[in-house]
Design an enzyme around this catalytic site. Structure first.
Site, PDB file in Angstrom:
ATOM      1  N   HIS A  44      -2.951   7.572   6.371  1.00  0.00           N
ATOM      2  CA  HIS A  44      -3.127   6.338   5.594  1.00  0.00           C
ATOM      3  C   HIS A  44      -4.490   5.734   5.903  1.00  0.00           C
ATOM      4  CE1 HIS A  44      -2.097   2.742   3.404  1.00  0.00           C
ATOM      5  NE2 HIS A  44      -2.318   1.988   4.471  1.00  0.00           N
ATOM      6  N   CYS A  65       0.804  -1.230   0.000  1.00  0.00           N
ATOM      7  CA  CYS A  65       0.000   0.000   0.000  1.00  0.00           C
ATOM      8  C   CYS A  65       0.833   1.275   0.000  1.00  0.00           C
ATOM      9  CB  CYS A  65      -0.922   0.001   1.214  1.00  0.00           C
ATOM     10  SG  CYS A  65      -1.786  -1.560   1.438  1.00  0.00           S
ATOM     11  N   GLU A  76      -1.677   3.962  13.630  1.00  0.00           N
ATOM     12  CA  GLU A  76      -1.298   5.227  13.002  1.00  0.00           C
ATOM     13  C   GLU A  76      -1.653   6.410  13.891  1.00  0.00           C
ATOM     14  OE1 GLU A  76      -1.626   7.728   8.810  1.00  0.00           O
ATOM     15  OE2 GLU A  76      -3.041   6.096   9.187  1.00  0.00           O
ATOM     16  N   HIS A  91      -9.589   2.033  -0.876  1.00  0.00           N
ATOM     17  CA  HIS A  91      -8.143   1.812  -0.743  1.00  0.00           C
ATOM     18  C   HIS A  91      -7.587   1.351  -2.088  1.00  0.00           C
ATOM     19  CE1 HIS A  91      -4.280   0.905   0.599  1.00  0.00           C
ATOM     20  NE2 HIS A  91      -4.523   0.034   1.565  1.00  0.00           N
ATOM     21  N   PHE A 126       1.479  -3.591   4.017  1.00  0.00           N
ATOM     22  CA  PHE A 126       1.821  -4.917   4.513  1.00  0.00           C
ATOM     23  C   PHE A 126       3.321  -5.151   4.328  1.00  0.00           C
ATOM     24  CE2 PHE A 126      -2.495  -7.328   3.970  1.00  0.00           C
ATOM     25  CZ  PHE A 126      -3.025  -6.560   4.993  1.00  0.00           C
TER      26      PHE A 126
END
Length: 412
Positions: free
Chosen positions: A305, A165, A316, A339, A399
């Site tokens: 994010h 990502c 986060e 996403h 990831f």
């Protein structure tokens, strides 16, 4: 800052997203609180028996600007990046750099997965002789970067960060490195993804990563909300044109913003879970601020994010509080367009640039009825906020413990 010889500036913007077929429509839709999430049971996921069919498809067919022959020879992710790159290049004034000083850096999380799966079906149904001779260039992850380099004659290198990502953000960070190191004057950088397929949806669902708010597609993606339950998979592409300030000034280019700092760090902890102490995310943020030469107090807002997963958003939020405190304004645009995986960081970097230009913090959808999780302890912007922006930080985490933070400042 834009006049410094070492500065990296943004001169072009291009995108195709679930909110619109270009930058203007995407930005307008985001500010208006629109949502690109739909039930794709009769669309991209037709015929598949899946537990989750909510996704955010591109608002326009990326093949629309191509001939039928061109479209057949390109994966959907490749079609998308060509559309975004064409807009960004035109927005930059169609520069004419030395080809040996022009590079391409296009990230992707998965590559041409639609082609891979389609051709596997062809193999099973019709045998090896029916497989397309163009399958390899269509499915290889470096295909989008290669196409962009060919299209614009970029001979200073064609690069493909594949870091889940954070791929799109890493491509932009890498582009800035090429310019700062003196290897390039101009870099076409960004990310692309078109991975809304039955296999990827099934895999993410099995991992417990997808939202299951099936009865309310527009309300499914709920970053920082108390009842968040996962992300919505999206698709699209976003591209920026980066230049050295010297090169941009020499040709009289319009400058959107300065890419003042980029930080990259890894958790070295777990494949899918962020480090509990947030060390990688905190490190990436602090590296970006350090390179930009600014203090946390100089950052007007953080483009988070924030995918909408329980663990990810909490981690986060903790990292943001550690660096900035609880008072910094935060926006989470994935609530509007899902996403985009390898394109997510590039699209949100583009949004950060627009926030600076227009003096607006975009709203985070779905935080009116579903209240903000009290454990987040941040000033999450639920209604668009018009206020001058000094600097904007954009986070992208993936990831594998991949962490990228970008800092953009104004032109002066």
């Amino acid at each position: 800052m834009a006049g410094s010889d070492s500065a990296v500036v943004v001169t072009g913007l291009g995108a195709i997203t679930p909110l619109g077929g270009d930058v203007a429509s995407t930005w307008a839709g985001l500010l208006a609180g629109h949502c690109g999430v739909r039930d794709e049971a009769k669309g991209l996921l037709a015929g598949a028996d899946l537990p989750v069919t909510l996704a955010a498809a591109m608002a326009l067919d990326p093949a629309g600007g191509l001939t039928p022959v061109q479209a057949r020879r390109l994966d959907r992710s490749q079609q998308a990046v060509l559309a975004a790159a064409a807009e960004a290049w035109a927005d930059a004034g169609s520069p004419e750099p030395d080809p040996d000083r022009l590079a391409a850096a296009i990230g992707t999380g998965i590559g041409g997965v639609r082609t891979l799966l389609q051709q596997d079906d062809v193999l099973e149904d019709g045998g090896a002789r029916r497989v397309s001779p163009r399958a390899v260039p269509m499915l290889m992850p470096n295909g989008p970067a290669a196409l962009v380099s060919i299209e614009y004659g970029a001979r200073a290198g064609s690069y493909t960060p594949v870091s889940a990502c954070s791929s799109g953000a890493e491509a932009i960070a890498f582009g800035a490195r090429l310019i700062r190191s003196g290897e390039a004057d101009v870099v076409i950088a960004g990310g692309t993804e078109a991975a809304v397929t039955p296999l990827t949806m099934a895999a993410f669902a099995q991992a417990g990563a997808l939202s299951r708010h099936a009865g309310d597609p527009a309300g499914a993606s709920r970053p920082f909300a108390a009842d968040r339950d996962g992300f919505v998979l999206g698709e699209g592409a976003a591209v920026v044109v980066l230049e050295s300030a010297r090169h941009a000034a020499a040709r009289g280019a319009r400058v959107h913003a300065v890419l003042a700092g980029a930080g990259i760090a890894s958790d070295a902890y777990h494949f899918t879970a962020p480090a509990p102490d947030g060390r990688g995310q905190i490190s990436a943020i602090r590296k970006a601020l350090g390179q930009a030469g600014i203090a946390p107090a100089d950052v007007s807002h953080v483009n988070a994010h924030a995918t909408g997963t329980a663990v990810g958003d909490a981690a986060e939020a903790g990292a943001i509080r550690e660096v900035f405190g609880a008072g910094v304004a935060v926006t989470a645009p994935k609530a509007s367009f899902g996403h985009l995986v390898g394109a997510a960081g590039a699209l949100e970097a583009l949004i950060a640039v627009l926030s600076l230009e227009h003096g607006v913090i975009p709203p985070t959808r779905n935080l009116t009825d579903a209240q903000i999780d009290p454990d987040i302890e941040l000033d999450v912007v639920a209604v668009r906020r018009e206020t001058p922006q000094r600097a904007v930080l954009s986070n992208s985490f993936g990831f594998g413990g991949q962490n990228v933070s970008l800092v953009f400042t104004g032109r002066g």
